[in-house]
Design an enzyme around this catalytic site. Structure first.
Site, PDB file in Angstrom:
ATOM      1  CE1 TYR A   2      -2.936   3.114   0.787  1.00 56.59           C
ATOM      2  CE2 TYR A   2      -2.407   2.913   3.240  1.00 56.59           C
ATOM      3  CZ  TYR A   2      -3.382   3.231   1.645  1.00 56.59           C
ATOM      4  OH  TYR A   2      -4.087   4.453   2.107  1.00 56.59           O
TER       5      TYR A   2
ATOM      6  CG  LEU B 254       4.879 -10.187  -5.730  1.00 67.00           C
ATOM      7  CD1 LEU B 254       3.675 -10.754  -6.223  1.00 67.00           C
ATOM      8  CD2 LEU B 254       3.815  -9.128  -5.201  1.00 67.00           C
TER       9      LEU B 254
ATOM     10  CE  LYS C 134      -0.764  -2.925   6.209  1.00 70.12           C
ATOM     11  NZ  LYS C 134      -1.591  -1.729   5.267  1.00 70.12           N
TER      12      LYS C 134
ATOM     13  CB  SER D 202       4.545   2.645  13.571  1.00 75.51           C
ATOM     14  OG  SER D 202       2.823   2.542  14.098  1.00 75.51           O
TER      15      SER D 202
ATOM     16  CE1 TYR E 125       4.132  -3.874  12.419  1.00 70.94           C
ATOM     17  CE2 TYR E 125       2.602  -2.133  13.952  1.00 70.94           C
ATOM     18  CZ  TYR E 125       3.877  -1.903  12.746  1.00 70.94           C
ATOM     19  OH  TYR E 125       3.226  -0.740  12.149  1.00 70.94           O
TER      20      TYR E 125
ATOM     21  CE  LYS F  57       6.995  -1.601  11.840  1.00 74.22           C
ATOM     22  NZ  LYS F  57       7.908  -1.557  10.297  1.00 74.22           N
TER      23      LYS F  57
ATOM     24  N   GLY G 117      -7.085  -2.316  24.162  1.00 71.99           N
ATOM     25  CA  GLY G 117      -5.540  -1.529  24.045  1.00 71.99           C
ATOM     26  C   GLY G 117      -6.011  -0.412  23.029  1.00 71.99           C
TER      27      GLY G 117
END
Ligand code: NAD
Ligand code: UDP
Length: 337
Positions: free
Chosen positions: A11, A33, A84, A124, A148, A152, A293
């Site tokens: 994206y 992909l 993600k 992020s 996740y 990061k 969360g």
């Protein structure tokens, strides 16, 4: 000289490749992909009338990375490739740490071996955990509440250590807030493979009738209308931020971290109303319990990116919802249309 874009079929990556090609850069895309469709790259060619070189493969494949760095004169890397989904990361921590952390280690190892030390990394806003106050600045305390976010943070730490060990590394860590919207052509956009977790793609799928209604997670937050407030940023503005960060790396050596958001929060209800206005479609919704969360409000102070990168978001909320709708209505089944 070329720019390697890992995850360039995804994206944010696809929108960034468009901006790079429009800026006459040579682009090499590496993407396995796993969460993208090769048609995105064909659509990029339609939009730009230019081509990029594509390698289908993983950032975990060291031999393939060596081949790419041997076959092309690469000067910098934009590293989007990664997993993600927050919820999935809780159930598949090994997969998330392997792709996001080990993938970055392998990429940096190969870059170093080929003397390429300019890197832009997709981080992020989730790394801020529960912020003490708003808007959120880059120097706020960080903390992760799921694998996740932790992955990061681990990458941010390893990149910091890499620069301490070798000052030739020039690294921009970009902390994105909530990317939404699509290219104005309606040819590329966000194409979730499963039921979307995020608000905008969910609304889009309700609008085209693929999903019956939106659940609004909580209407009792301490926000003006009780629903969650987020800092939505147009994906094309975000893509432009990467070009500005790349330019900056050549003039400001070191490791730098920038928030990329608009600094303006919108509630779930405001997003729905704006979307309805742009699309002429009614979005049926009902209130349900808060999502685990979730925080009431989350938005950036992006003044550092403005001051140091000369970057600022140019797209309005109207443009974010209009372009999301254009993409979804032209491609109800995403890239499979
Ligand atoms: P995306 O899933 O559309 O793009 C990621 C791309 O990486 C996909 O094309 C996928 O096929 C590819 N990929 C995954 N594993 C790979 C591997 N091992 N090797 C090569 N390619 C691989 O996601 P996106 O929204 O474009 O996100 C891009 C980056 O930005 C990610 O690192 C993500 O964590 C980060 N980010 C995204 C958001 C968001 O809300 N979209 C917010 C903050 C940060
Ligand atoms: N949200 C919602 N229904 C959904 C998806 C999201 O009400 O189906 C809300 C969510 O609670 C948050 C906002 O929309 O207040 C943005 O959620 P998203 O998952 O897109 O981003 P994040 O919470 O990760 O910032």
């Amino acid at each position: 000289m070329a720019i390697l874009v890992t995850g360039g079929a995804g994206y944010i990556g696809s929108h960034t490749v468009v901006e790079l090609l429009n800026a006459e850069q040579q682009v090499i895309v590496l993407d396995n992909l796993s969460n993208a469709n090769v048609n995105a790259l064909k659509r990029i060619e339609n939009i730009t009338n230019k081509t990029c070189v594509f390698y289908q493969g993983s950032v975990l494949n060291k031999a393939l990375l060596h081949k790419i760095f041997t076959d092309h004169q690469i000067e910098s890397v934009i590293h989007f490739a990664g997993l993600k989904a927050v919820g999935e990361s809780v159930n598949k921590p090994l997969q998330y740490y392997e792709t996001n952390v080990t993938g970055t280690i392998i990429l940096c190892q190969v870059m170093a071996e080929h003397g390429v030390k300019q890197l832009v990394f997709s981080s992020s806003a989730t790394v801020y955990g529960v912020p003490d106050s708003l808007p959120i600045r880059e120097n706020f305390t960080t903390g992760a509440t799921n694998p996740y976010g932790q992955s990061k943070l681990m990458v941010e730490q390893l990149l910091t250590d890499l620069h301490i060990a070798d000052k030739q590394w020039n690294i921009a860590v970009l902390r994105y807030f909530n990317p939404v919207g699509a290219h104005e052509s309606g040819l590329i956009g966000e194409d979730p493979s499963d039921t979307p977790n995020n608000l905008m793609p969910y609304i889009c799928q309700v609008a085209v009738g693929k999903l019956p209604e939106l659940q609004i997670f909580g209407n009792d937050y301490l926000t003006p209308d009780g629903t969650g407030v987020r800092d939505y940023i147009h994906v094309v503005d975000l893509a432009q931020g990467h070009l500005k960060a790349l330019q900056k790396l050549s003039t400001r050596p070191g490791i730098v971290t920038y928030n990329l958001g608009t600094g303006r929060g919108y509630s779930v209800i405001e997003i729905i109303k704006a979307f309805e206005q742009a699309s002429g479609k009614q979005i049926p919704y009902r209130f349900s319990a808060r999502r685990d969360g979730d925080l009431a409000a989350y938005f950036a102070d992006s003044s550092l990116a403005y001051e140091e990168l000369n970057w600022q978001p140019l797209h309005s909320l109207e443009s974010m919802v209009e372009s999301s709708w254009l993409w979804q209505s032209k491609n109800p089944n995403g890239y499979n249309d």
